[in-house]
Scaffold this motif. Structure first.
Motif, PDB file in Angstrom:
ATOM      1  N   PHE A 115      -3.226   8.440   5.298  1.00 44.11           N
ATOM      2  CA  PHE A 115      -2.519   7.178   5.082  1.00 44.11           C
ATOM      3  C   PHE A 115      -2.541   6.325   6.356  1.00 44.11           C
ATOM      4  N   LYS A 116      -2.361   6.948   7.497  1.00 40.94           N
ATOM      5  CA  LYS A 116      -2.417   6.217   8.764  1.00 40.94           C
ATOM      6  C   LYS A 116      -3.804   5.577   8.952  1.00 40.94           C
ATOM      7  N   GLY A 144       7.813   5.527  -1.238  1.00 36.75           N
ATOM      8  CA  GLY A 144       7.153   4.700  -0.229  1.00 36.75           C
ATOM      9  C   GLY A 144       8.115   3.792   0.510  1.00 36.75           C
ATOM     10  N   LYS A 199       0.901   3.968  -2.952  1.00 30.43           N
ATOM     11  CA  LYS A 199       0.471   5.332  -2.644  1.00 30.43           C
ATOM     12  C   LYS A 199       1.559   6.363  -2.916  1.00 30.43           C
ATOM     13  N   LEU A 208       7.487   9.710   6.074  1.00 30.66           N
ATOM     14  CA  LEU A 208       6.625  10.587   5.280  1.00 30.66           C
ATOM     15  C   LEU A 208       7.038  12.044   5.451  1.00 30.66           C
ATOM     16  N   ILE A 245      -4.010   2.527   6.818  1.00 32.41           N
ATOM     17  CA  ILE A 245      -3.282   1.404   7.409  1.00 32.41           C
ATOM     18  C   ILE A 245      -4.113   0.753   8.506  1.00 32.41           C
ATOM     19  N   MET A 284       5.106   8.267  11.318  1.00 30.75           N
ATOM     20  CA  MET A 284       5.450   8.299   9.902  1.00 30.75           C
ATOM     21  C   MET A 284       6.601   9.270   9.683  1.00 30.75           C
ATOM     22  N   GLU A 325       0.840  -1.208   0.000  1.00 24.27           N
ATOM     23  CA  GLU A 325       0.000   0.000   0.000  1.00 24.27           C
ATOM     24  C   GLU A 325       0.876   1.259   0.000  1.00 24.27           C
ATOM     25  N   ALA A 326       1.937   1.253   0.804  1.00 28.69           N
ATOM     26  CA  ALA A 326       2.840   2.406   0.874  1.00 28.69           C
ATOM     27  C   ALA A 326       3.512   2.648  -0.475  1.00 28.69           C
ATOM     28  N   LYS A 327       3.959   1.581  -1.097  1.00 28.81           N
ATOM     29  CA  LYS A 327       4.631   1.722  -2.382  1.00 28.81           C
ATOM     30  C   LYS A 327       3.657   2.172  -3.471  1.00 28.81           C
ATOM     31  N   ILE A 338       9.248   4.628   4.205  1.00 33.26           N
ATOM     32  CA  ILE A 338       8.399   4.436   5.386  1.00 33.26           C
ATOM     33  C   ILE A 338       8.216   2.967   5.760  1.00 33.26           C
ATOM     34  N   LEU A 346       6.483   1.356   9.197  1.00 30.62           N
ATOM     35  CA  LEU A 346       5.340   0.446   9.186  1.00 30.62           C
ATOM     36  C   LEU A 346       5.655  -0.856   9.919  1.00 30.62           C
TER      37      LEU A 346
END
Length: 109
Positions: free
Chosen positions: A90-91, A26, A21, A77, A94, A74, A17-19, A29, A33
């Motif tokens: 984003f948090k 990403g 987004k 971020l 998650i 984060m 999801e991070a990559k 972070i 995570l």
């Protein structure tokens, strides 16, 4: 329920999801995570068990997860210049992923 397997799947899904987004940024972070999941591991396991036993319902599980949102730091971020609003969204995403994964993996008794 194999909690370790669930935790591994969560890590993969959250990193993905991070990559998705934030693209290549990403990656910065990923450690944030993973740290969040490791620091929350005992609580997640306990809450999963309580949910499976029917001692808490979905709403209570969701509330417990949301109460941990501030633990999801984060720093990465901030380093890449993401503003607080986007980081907050984003948090929340998650926490939503963790909730959906736990609810999907645990069958209440």
């Amino acid at each position: 329920m194999d909690f370790e397997k669930l935790l591994t799947e969560l890590k993969k899904e959250i990193v993905s999801e991070a990559k998705e987004k934030f693209g290549s940024e990403g990656k910065v972070i990923v450690s944030d995570l993973k740290s969040y999941l490791e620091s929350s591991k005992a609580k997640l396991k306990k809450w999963s068990l309580l949910f499976a036993q029917g001692d808490i319902d979905k709403e209570e599980l969701e509330w417990l997860l949301k109460s941990q949102k501030d633990l999801l730091t984060m720093k990465g971020l901030v380093k890449i210049g993401v503003n607080k609003i986007k980081a907050g969204h984003f948090k929340s995403k998650i926490i939503g992923i963790v909730f959906a994964k736990l609810v999907g993996a645990v069958t209440p008794l």
